[in-house]
Design a protein around this motif. Structure first.
Motif, PDB file in Angstrom:
ATOM      1  N   GLU A 147      43.789  72.945  41.847  1.00 51.20           N
ATOM      2  CA  GLU A 147      43.885  71.683  41.120  1.00 51.20           C
ATOM      3  C   GLU A 147      45.253  71.036  41.316  1.00 51.20           C
ATOM      4  OE1 GLU A 147      41.853  71.394  37.201  1.00 51.20           O
ATOM      5  OE2 GLU A 147      41.734  73.577  37.331  1.00 51.20           O
ATOM      6  N   THR A 148      45.263  69.709  41.362  1.00 47.63           N
ATOM      7  CA  THR A 148      46.484  68.926  41.494  1.00 47.63           C
ATOM      8  C   THR A 148      46.555  67.952  40.326  1.00 47.63           C
ATOM      9  OG1 THR A 148      46.419  69.066  43.909  1.00 47.63           O
ATOM     10  CG2 THR A 148      47.792  67.333  42.943  1.00 47.63           C
ATOM     11  N   ARG A 149      47.672  67.950  39.631  1.00 46.47           N
ATOM     12  CA  ARG A 149      47.839  67.060  38.491  1.00 46.47           C
ATOM     13  C   ARG A 149      47.916  65.607  38.952  1.00 46.47           C
ATOM     14  NH1 ARG A 149      52.734  68.842  34.845  1.00 46.47           N
ATOM     15  NH2 ARG A 149      51.774  67.257  33.499  1.00 46.47           N
ATOM     16  N   ILE A 150      47.399  64.699  38.133  1.00 52.76           N
ATOM     17  CA  ILE A 150      47.456  63.277  38.431  1.00 52.76           C
ATOM     18  C   ILE A 150      47.980  62.539  37.202  1.00 52.76           C
ATOM     19  CG2 ILE A 150      45.547  63.368  40.087  1.00 52.76           C
ATOM     20  CD1 ILE A 150      43.732  62.237  37.888  1.00 52.76           C
ATOM     21  N   GLU A 151      48.334  61.289  37.400  1.00 57.07           N
ATOM     22  CA  GLU A 151      48.688  60.439  36.272  1.00 57.07           C
ATOM     23  C   GLU A 151      47.460  60.227  35.393  1.00 57.07           C
ATOM     24  OE1 GLU A 151      51.652  59.289  35.621  1.00 57.07           O
ATOM     25  OE2 GLU A 151      52.714  59.811  37.474  1.00 57.07           O
ATOM     26  N   ARG A 152      47.689  60.045  34.117  1.00 56.23           N
ATOM     27  CA  ARG A 152      46.555  59.839  33.208  1.00 56.23           C
ATOM     28  C   ARG A 152      45.809  58.573  33.600  1.00 56.23           C
ATOM     29  NH1 ARG A 152      47.857  59.200  26.964  1.00 56.23           N
ATOM     30  NH2 ARG A 152      48.708  57.244  27.767  1.00 56.23           N
ATOM     31  N   PRO A 153      44.519  58.673  33.890  1.00 60.06           N
ATOM     32  CA  PRO A 153      43.764  57.481  34.304  1.00 60.06           C
ATOM     33  C   PRO A 153      43.674  56.458  33.178  1.00 60.06           C
ATOM     34  CG  PRO A 153      42.586  59.511  34.842  1.00 60.06           C
ATOM     35  CD  PRO A 153      43.704  59.889  33.933  1.00 60.06           C
ATOM     36  N   LYS A 154      43.549  55.195  33.564  1.00 63.80           N
ATOM     37  CA  LYS A 154      43.381  54.145  32.568  1.00 63.80           C
ATOM     38  C   LYS A 154      41.968  54.141  32.000  1.00 63.80           C
ATOM     39  CE  LYS A 154      46.882  51.043  34.487  1.00 63.80           C
ATOM     40  NZ  LYS A 154      47.164  49.681  35.030  1.00 63.80           N
ATOM     41  N   PHE A 174      38.404  63.440  34.127  1.00 60.65           N
ATOM     42  CA  PHE A 174      39.470  64.049  34.912  1.00 60.65           C
ATOM     43  C   PHE A 174      40.250  65.108  34.140  1.00 60.65           C
ATOM     44  CE2 PHE A 174      38.723  59.967  36.944  1.00 60.65           C
ATOM     45  CZ  PHE A 174      38.762  60.289  38.286  1.00 60.65           C
ATOM     46  N   TYR A 175      39.923  65.293  32.868  1.00 59.71           N
ATOM     47  CA  TYR A 175      40.697  66.235  32.066  1.00 59.71           C
ATOM     48  C   TYR A 175      40.227  67.664  32.323  1.00 59.71           C
ATOM     49  CZ  TYR A 175      43.256  68.308  28.218  1.00 59.71           C
ATOM     50  OH  TYR A 175      44.114  69.080  27.477  1.00 59.71           O
ATOM     51  N   SER A 176      41.154  68.519  32.751  1.00 61.43           N
ATOM     52  CA  SER A 176      40.855  69.922  33.038  1.00 61.43           C
ATOM     53  C   SER A 176      41.202  70.774  31.822  1.00 61.43           C
ATOM     54  CB  SER A 176      41.651  70.386  34.257  1.00 61.43           C
ATOM     55  OG  SER A 176      41.565  71.794  34.420  1.00 61.43           O
ATOM     56  N   GLN A 231      43.821  73.517  32.962  1.00 59.46           N
ATOM     57  CA  GLN A 231      45.193  73.086  33.179  1.00 59.46           C
ATOM     58  C   GLN A 231      45.762  72.293  32.004  1.00 59.46           C
ATOM     59  OE1 GLN A 231      46.964  74.039  35.793  1.00 59.46           O
ATOM     60  NE2 GLN A 231      45.230  75.098  36.737  1.00 59.46           N
ATOM     61  N   LYS A 232      44.909  71.869  31.079  1.00 61.88           N
ATOM     62  CA  LYS A 232      45.332  71.082  29.916  1.00 61.88           C
ATOM     63  C   LYS A 232      45.990  69.772  30.323  1.00 61.88           C
ATOM     64  CE  LYS A 232      43.962  74.480  27.339  1.00 61.88           C
ATOM     65  NZ  LYS A 232      42.641  74.392  26.670  1.00 61.88           N
ATOM     66  N   CYS A 233      45.466  69.156  31.383  1.00 64.37           N
ATOM     67  CA  CYS A 233      45.972  67.865  31.849  1.00 64.37           C
ATOM     68  C   CYS A 233      44.915  67.255  32.760  1.00 64.37           C
ATOM     69  CB  CYS A 233      47.298  68.022  32.583  1.00 64.37           C
ATOM     70  SG  CYS A 233      47.216  69.066  34.053  1.00 64.37           S
ATOM     71  N   HIS A 234      45.161  66.052  33.224  1.00 65.06           N
ATOM     72  CA  HIS A 234      44.234  65.378  34.126  1.00 65.06           C
ATOM     73  C   HIS A 234      44.515  65.826  35.560  1.00 65.06           C
ATOM     74  CE1 HIS A 234      44.478  62.813  30.518  1.00 65.06           C
ATOM     75  NE2 HIS A 234      43.191  62.589  30.752  1.00 65.06           N
ATOM     76  N   THR A 235      43.457  66.210  36.281  1.00 66.11           N
ATOM     77  CA  THR A 235      43.634  66.786  37.611  1.00 66.11           C
ATOM     78  C   THR A 235      42.552  66.296  38.565  1.00 66.11           C
ATOM     79  OG1 THR A 235      42.261  68.741  37.179  1.00 66.11           O
ATOM     80  CG2 THR A 235      44.608  68.909  36.625  1.00 66.11           C
ATOM     81  N   LEU A 236      42.810  66.536  39.850  1.00 68.03           N
ATOM     82  CA  LEU A 236      41.807  66.450  40.902  1.00 68.03           C
ATOM     83  C   LEU A 236      41.584  67.850  41.440  1.00 68.03           C
ATOM     84  CD1 LEU A 236      42.965  63.306  42.917  1.00 68.03           C
ATOM     85  CD2 LEU A 236      40.953  63.474  41.451  1.00 68.03           C
ATOM     86  N   LYS A 237      40.331  68.203  41.695  1.00 68.35           N
ATOM     87  CA  LYS A 237      40.002  69.528  42.212  1.00 68.35           C
ATOM     88  C   LYS A 237      39.781  69.469  43.716  1.00 68.35           C
ATOM     89  CE  LYS A 237      38.206  72.061  38.266  1.00 68.35           C
ATOM     90  NZ  LYS A 237      37.117  72.926  37.756  1.00 68.35           N
ATOM     91  N   ARG A 275      37.336  67.792  35.352  1.00 61.77           N
ATOM     92  CA  ARG A 275      36.396  68.336  34.364  1.00 61.77           C
ATOM     93  C   ARG A 275      35.233  69.062  35.025  1.00 61.77           C
ATOM     94  NH1 ARG A 275      35.327  67.519  28.977  1.00 61.77           N
ATOM     95  NH2 ARG A 275      33.149  67.729  28.325  1.00 61.77           N
ATOM     96  N   GLN A 276      34.966  68.800  36.283  1.00 58.96           N
ATOM     97  CA  GLN A 276      33.797  69.367  36.964  1.00 58.96           C
ATOM     98  C   GLN A 276      33.950  70.868  37.164  1.00 58.96           C
ATOM     99  OE1 GLN A 276      33.015  67.412  40.679  1.00 58.96           O
ATOM    100  NE2 GLN A 276      30.844  67.939  40.659  1.00 58.96           N
ATOM    101  N   HIS A 277      32.903  71.611  36.845  1.00 56.62           N
ATOM    102  CA  HIS A 277      32.925  73.066  36.997  1.00 56.62           C
ATOM    103  C   HIS A 277      32.946  73.437  38.475  1.00 56.62           C
ATOM    104  CE1 HIS A 277      31.469  77.252  36.808  1.00 56.62           C
ATOM    105  NE2 HIS A 277      31.994  77.263  35.589  1.00 56.62           N
ATOM    106  N   ASP A 278      33.572  74.573  38.786  1.00 57.04           N
ATOM    107  CA  ASP A 278      33.714  74.990  40.181  1.00 57.04           C
ATOM    108  C   ASP A 278      32.362  75.129  40.880  1.00 57.04           C
ATOM    109  OD1 ASP A 278      36.344  75.069  39.517  1.00 57.04           O
ATOM    110  OD2 ASP A 278      36.630  77.226  39.822  1.00 57.04           O
TER     111      ASP A 278
END
Length: 280
Positions: free
Chosen positions: A123-130, A136-138, A141-147, A168-171
């Protein structure tokens, strides 16, 4: 001020530390982009940076992930020029098809099909989407990410294919969305996030889960440790890819280019892995 002349004075080890790739990889990038490069575009003024310097700017951006303004001051150009250079290098490298991943078709071909593959998600952290923040909330990781899902060849440690999703998407759902299929004789290794994959692919190996209210046996724990030893290769691959801080830090750019950049970095890693095998 950085330029190609100063970069040439670096030793091979320093060049790798500075730009994230071997000097030979850089030369191959220059060779791939040379047919697409015109020193005097029509119409337009002569570019301030040569082709090799433009590639160094893109590598520096991926490696350090500093703002365009900071990189521009290092090279004596504006931040908008840095943005155009980085995107031109990325798009042109993709068009040349010189740096490409094998793709998921490699997993089902009868010839050169890997005997053992390893699947994992990073996972890679991203800026909070508008908008659509929840998607996007993981929770992990307790933050917004891209998998980013990677499939690697366990023997060569090269990346075969990738796929991307929201935090948020499961592996396992991400795996099914990727449309990946394994050859019937291929053995796949993965972690507990892929429970259910054994129903789709009989030669899947997953860790033993502790029964509710029970305990794992000594044999189950030994099996899990052995599987972890065999799977550790993909953790090494993730670490080598995340040497480029654009993948390890908080991703600030538009999300639609994230997959392109991750694929390019993975192909550069594959190229250097193949070179290391050839030399050895």
């Amino acid at each position: 001020m950085m330029n190609s002349t100063i970069a040439q004075t670096l030793t091979d080890e320093q060049f790798k530390r500075r730009f994230g790739v071997q000097r030979e990889t850089f030369k191959q990038m220059v060779k791939a982009l040379q047919p697409e490069w015109r020193t005097t575009p029509k119409p337009g003024a002569k570019p301030k940076l040569a082709l090799d310097e433009r590639i160094l700017v893109a590598l520096e951006y991926w490696r350090e992930y500093r703002p365009y303004f900071h990189i521009g001051t290092s090279w004596g150009i504006s931040e908008s020029t840095v943005c155009r250079i980085v995107q031109w290098v990325e798009d042109t490298l993709m068009r040349t098809r010189r740096f490409r991943l094998p793709g998921k078709r490699q997993l089902v071909r009868g010839f050169a099909t890997p005997s053992v593959v390893i699947v994992d998600v990073t996972e890679t952290r991203i800026e909070r989407p508008k908008r659509r923040q929840r998607a996007f909330y993981s929770g992990k990781q307790k933050c917004h990410t891209l998998k980013s899902q990677l499939v690697i060849d366990a023997q060569t440690q090269q990346v075969i294919c990738t796929f991307f999703g929201k935090g948020r998407q499961h592996d396992f759902k991400l795996f099914k969305a990727s449309g990946i299929h394994f050859h019937p004789l291929t053995e796949s290794l993965q972690d507990k996030g892929y429970q259910g994959l054994q129903k789709l692919h009989i030669h899947s190996r997953l860790p033993k889960k502790k029964p509710r209210g029970g305990y794992l046996t000594v044999e189950d724990k030994a099996y899990n440790r052995q599987l972890a030893r065999e799977r550790v290769g993909i953790e090494h691959v993730n670490r080598r890819l995340k040497v480029f801080r654009i993948l390890s830090g908080r991703y600030r750019n538009r999300r639609k280019r994230f997959g392109l950049r991750c694929n390019l970095i993975a192909t550069l890693y594959n190229f250097e892995q193949a070179q290391a095998v050839t030399v050895s």
